[in-house]
Design a protein around this motif. Structure first.
Motif, PDB file in Angstrom:
ATOM      1  N   GLN A   7       0.681  -1.241   0.000  1.00 33.14           N
ATOM      2  CA  GLN A   7       0.145   0.012   0.034  1.00 33.14           C
ATOM      3  C   GLN A   7       0.966   1.243   0.014  1.00 33.14           C
ATOM      4  O   GLN A   7       0.411   2.352  -0.559  1.00 33.14           O
ATOM      5  CB  GLN A   7      -0.992   0.091   1.249  1.00 33.14           C
ATOM      6  N   VAL A   8       2.084   1.137   0.667  1.00 35.04           N
ATOM      7  CA  VAL A   8       3.051   2.431   0.531  1.00 35.04           C
ATOM      8  C   VAL A   8       3.288   2.821  -0.702  1.00 35.04           C
ATOM      9  O   VAL A   8       3.080   3.921  -1.372  1.00 35.04           O
ATOM     10  CB  VAL A   8       4.329   2.139   1.518  1.00 35.04           C
ATOM     11  N   VAL A   9       3.634   1.746  -1.850  1.00 38.85           N
ATOM     12  CA  VAL A   9       3.966   1.771  -3.124  1.00 38.85           C
ATOM     13  C   VAL A   9       2.952   2.467  -3.899  1.00 38.85           C
ATOM     14  O   VAL A   9       2.614   3.412  -4.530  1.00 38.85           O
ATOM     15  CB  VAL A   9       4.717   0.521  -3.452  1.00 38.85           C
ATOM     16  N   LEU A  10       1.634   1.744  -3.835  1.00 36.89           N
ATOM     17  CA  LEU A  10       0.398   2.139  -4.717  1.00 36.89           C
ATOM     18  C   LEU A  10       0.045   3.267  -4.189  1.00 36.89           C
ATOM     19  O   LEU A  10      -0.516   3.827  -4.886  1.00 36.89           O
ATOM     20  CB  LEU A  10      -0.599   0.957  -4.369  1.00 36.89           C
ATOM     21  N   HIS A  11      -0.076   3.785  -2.915  1.00 34.57           N
ATOM     22  CA  HIS A  11      -0.746   4.874  -2.777  1.00 34.57           C
ATOM     23  C   HIS A  11       0.207   6.113  -2.981  1.00 34.57           C
ATOM     24  O   HIS A  11      -0.106   7.048  -3.899  1.00 34.57           O
ATOM     25  CB  HIS A  11      -0.747   5.124  -1.113  1.00 34.57           C
ATOM     26  N   LEU A  12       1.647   5.870  -2.781  1.00 33.75           N
ATOM     27  CA  LEU A  12       2.463   6.943  -3.655  1.00 33.75           C
ATOM     28  C   LEU A  12       2.239   7.018  -5.125  1.00 33.75           C
ATOM     29  O   LEU A  12       2.296   8.208  -5.619  1.00 33.75           O
ATOM     30  CB  LEU A  12       3.788   6.609  -3.442  1.00 33.75           C
ATOM     31  N   VAL A  13       2.099   5.863  -5.904  1.00 29.99           N
ATOM     32  CA  VAL A  13       1.805   6.019  -7.253  1.00 29.99           C
ATOM     33  C   VAL A  13       0.517   6.663  -7.449  1.00 29.99           C
ATOM     34  O   VAL A  13       0.501   7.503  -8.329  1.00 29.99           O
ATOM     35  CB  VAL A  13       1.811   4.495  -7.669  1.00 29.99           C
ATOM     36  N   SER A  14      -0.478   6.402  -6.729  1.00 25.36           N
ATOM     37  CA  SER A  14      -1.739   7.042  -6.752  1.00 25.36           C
ATOM     38  C   SER A  14      -1.881   8.584  -6.695  1.00 25.36           C
ATOM     39  O   SER A  14      -2.235   9.228  -7.472  1.00 25.36           O
ATOM     40  CB  SER A  14      -2.594   6.460  -5.865  1.00 25.36           C
ATOM     41  N   VAL A  15      -1.128   8.876  -5.733  1.00 29.43           N
ATOM     42  CA  VAL A  15      -0.715  10.361  -5.573  1.00 29.43           C
ATOM     43  C   VAL A  15      -0.304  11.021  -6.632  1.00 29.43           C
ATOM     44  O   VAL A  15      -0.571  12.014  -7.291  1.00 29.43           O
ATOM     45  CB  VAL A  15      -0.061  10.846  -4.268  1.00 29.43           C
ATOM     46  N   LEU A  16       0.947  10.310  -7.277  1.00 32.84           N
ATOM     47  CA  LEU A  16       1.847  11.194  -8.263  1.00 32.84           C
ATOM     48  C   LEU A  16       0.975  11.026  -9.721  1.00 32.84           C
ATOM     49  O   LEU A  16       1.289  12.096 -10.586  1.00 32.84           O
ATOM     50  CB  LEU A  16       3.177  10.394  -8.496  1.00 32.84           C
ATOM     51  N   ALA A  17       0.154  10.011  -9.765  1.00 27.62           N
ATOM     52  CA  ALA A  17      -0.589   9.870 -10.821  1.00 27.62           C
ATOM     53  C   ALA A  17      -1.821  10.636 -11.208  1.00 27.62           C
ATOM     54  O   ALA A  17      -2.612  10.635 -12.027  1.00 27.62           O
ATOM     55  CB  ALA A  17      -0.720   8.278 -11.310  1.00 27.62           C
ATOM     56  N   SER A  18      -2.164  11.187 -10.001  1.00 27.76           N
ATOM     57  CA  SER A  18      -3.528  11.882  -9.786  1.00 27.76           C
ATOM     58  C   SER A  18      -3.283  13.441 -10.002  1.00 27.76           C
ATOM     59  O   SER A  18      -2.050  14.013 -10.469  1.00 27.76           O
ATOM     60  CB  SER A  18      -4.236  11.547  -8.460  1.00 27.76           C
ATOM     61  N   ARG A  19      -4.261  14.378  -9.889  1.00 30.00           N
ATOM     62  CA  ARG A  19      -4.269  15.621  -9.964  1.00 30.00           C
ATOM     63  C   ARG A  19      -4.017  16.342  -8.681  1.00 30.00           C
ATOM     64  O   ARG A  19      -4.145  17.722  -8.596  1.00 30.00           O
ATOM     65  CB  ARG A  19      -5.572  16.304 -10.631  1.00 30.00           C
ATOM     66  N   ARG A  20      -3.801  15.490  -7.796  1.00 31.93           N
ATOM     67  CA  ARG A  20      -3.414  16.427  -6.361  1.00 31.93           C
ATOM     68  C   ARG A  20      -2.464  16.979  -6.335  1.00 31.93           C
ATOM     69  O   ARG A  20      -2.432  18.243  -5.581  1.00 31.93           O
ATOM     70  CB  ARG A  20      -3.349  15.040  -5.346  1.00 31.93           C
ATOM     71  N   LEU A  21      -1.337  16.860  -6.970  1.00 36.72           N
ATOM     72  CA  LEU A  21      -0.354  17.659  -7.061  1.00 36.72           C
ATOM     73  C   LEU A  21       0.063  18.737  -8.068  1.00 36.72           C
ATOM     74  O   LEU A  21       0.943  19.402  -8.435  1.00 36.72           O
ATOM     75  CB  LEU A  21       1.045  16.759  -7.054  1.00 36.72           C
ATOM     76  N   ALA A  22      -1.101  18.510  -9.330  1.00 37.30           N
ATOM     77  CA  ALA A  22      -0.850  19.271 -10.602  1.00 37.30           C
ATOM     78  C   ALA A  22      -1.348  20.669 -10.071  1.00 37.30           C
ATOM     79  O   ALA A  22      -2.129  21.037  -9.272  1.00 37.30           O
ATOM     80  CB  ALA A  22      -2.067  18.803 -11.328  1.00 37.30           C
TER      81      ALA A  22
END
Length: 255
Positions: free
Chosen positions: A240-255
């Protein structure tokens, strides 16, 4: 001494519209039963003159005590830990309700609430690891510590989104921002939300599974079920640490 509000008056103010519908912000146990019970406790806390931050402090103590309770061998320790987690959930509901009723909302309260979630979930995983190790510094204790670290990192990944956005002068993240931009990742995220395997390392769900494992262990006369559970929590936390990090980076949360 001012007159205490009725439960109906309390609910009208401390349960604002949409509170129970917040799927990302309200735990299923809160929606199912605890929010129905918490106003009664909040009314008692109001009569006792406790502040929201004092309730949050008690919440933290209940969460930490649940982890310590798992050091008590056998079914009694597991049941005590589960009951303490339920108390933790009740206090987690009541501190916010008390803050809304009294108007004593604060940044300090929000901070302490987040710290409480970090500490409590980590404590339960650490306690589970030492429980599986049967008091000895074996690999199961290390796995429990690893699972606790993973749980903390997952929460940090979420909270650091708000930190990054705040430092960039942007508004808080929305539900739409959390959706991955790539269609394939969006589908995988939705599958993960349906399967909810990540809930195994959350305090409420984990405490119930710990009791089930303790029942199996009691029948078998060993710690096999608890040890399997520790391994499972470490694997889930790591993935989950890896998947959640990928989810954050692949979303618009940091866009």
């Amino acid at each position: 001494m001012s007159t205490l509000p009725s439960i109906a008056e309390l609910r009208a103010k401390v349960h604002p519209p949409g509170l129970l519908e917040r799927r990302s912000g309200e735990h299923w146990a809160g929606r199912l039963y605890m929010r129905r019970l918490s106003p009664y406790a909040t009314r008692v806390f109001l009569a006792l003159g406790l502040s929201p931050n004092q309730l949050t402090g008690l919440m933290i103590l209940a969460g930490l005590a649940a982890g310590v309770a798992l050091l008590w061998p056998g079914l009694p320790g597991a049941i005590l830990a589960a009951l303490l987690v339920q108390l933790y959930l009740l206090l987690d509901c009541s501190d916010g309700e008390l803050a809304r009723w009294t108007g004593q909302t604060s940044v300090t309260g929000v901070y302490l609430d987040r710290v409480g979630h970090y500490f409590s979930e980590a404590a339960l995983l650490v306690g589970l690891g030492f429980r599986a190790a049967s008091g000895e510094p074996t690999g199961y204790a290390v796995l429990g510590l690893a699972a606790a670290l993973g749980a903390i990192l997952i929460k940090a990944e979420t909270d650091l989104v708000d930190v990054a956005r705040a430092r960039s002068g942007r508004a808080a993240v929305t539900e739409e921002d959390a959706e991955p931009r790539a269609p394939t990742l969006a589908r995988l995220r939705r599958i993960g939300l349906v399967l909810r395997f990540y809930r195994l390392i959350l305090a409420i769900e984990l405490s119930l599974v710990v009791v089930a494992a303790a029942v199996v262990d009691a029948f078998r006369g060993d710690l096999a079920a608890t040890r399997v559970l520790v391994v499972a929590t470490a694997v889930v936390a790591g993935v989950q640490v890896v998947l959640h990090l990928v989810s954050v980076l692949a979303s618009r949360r940091l866009a």
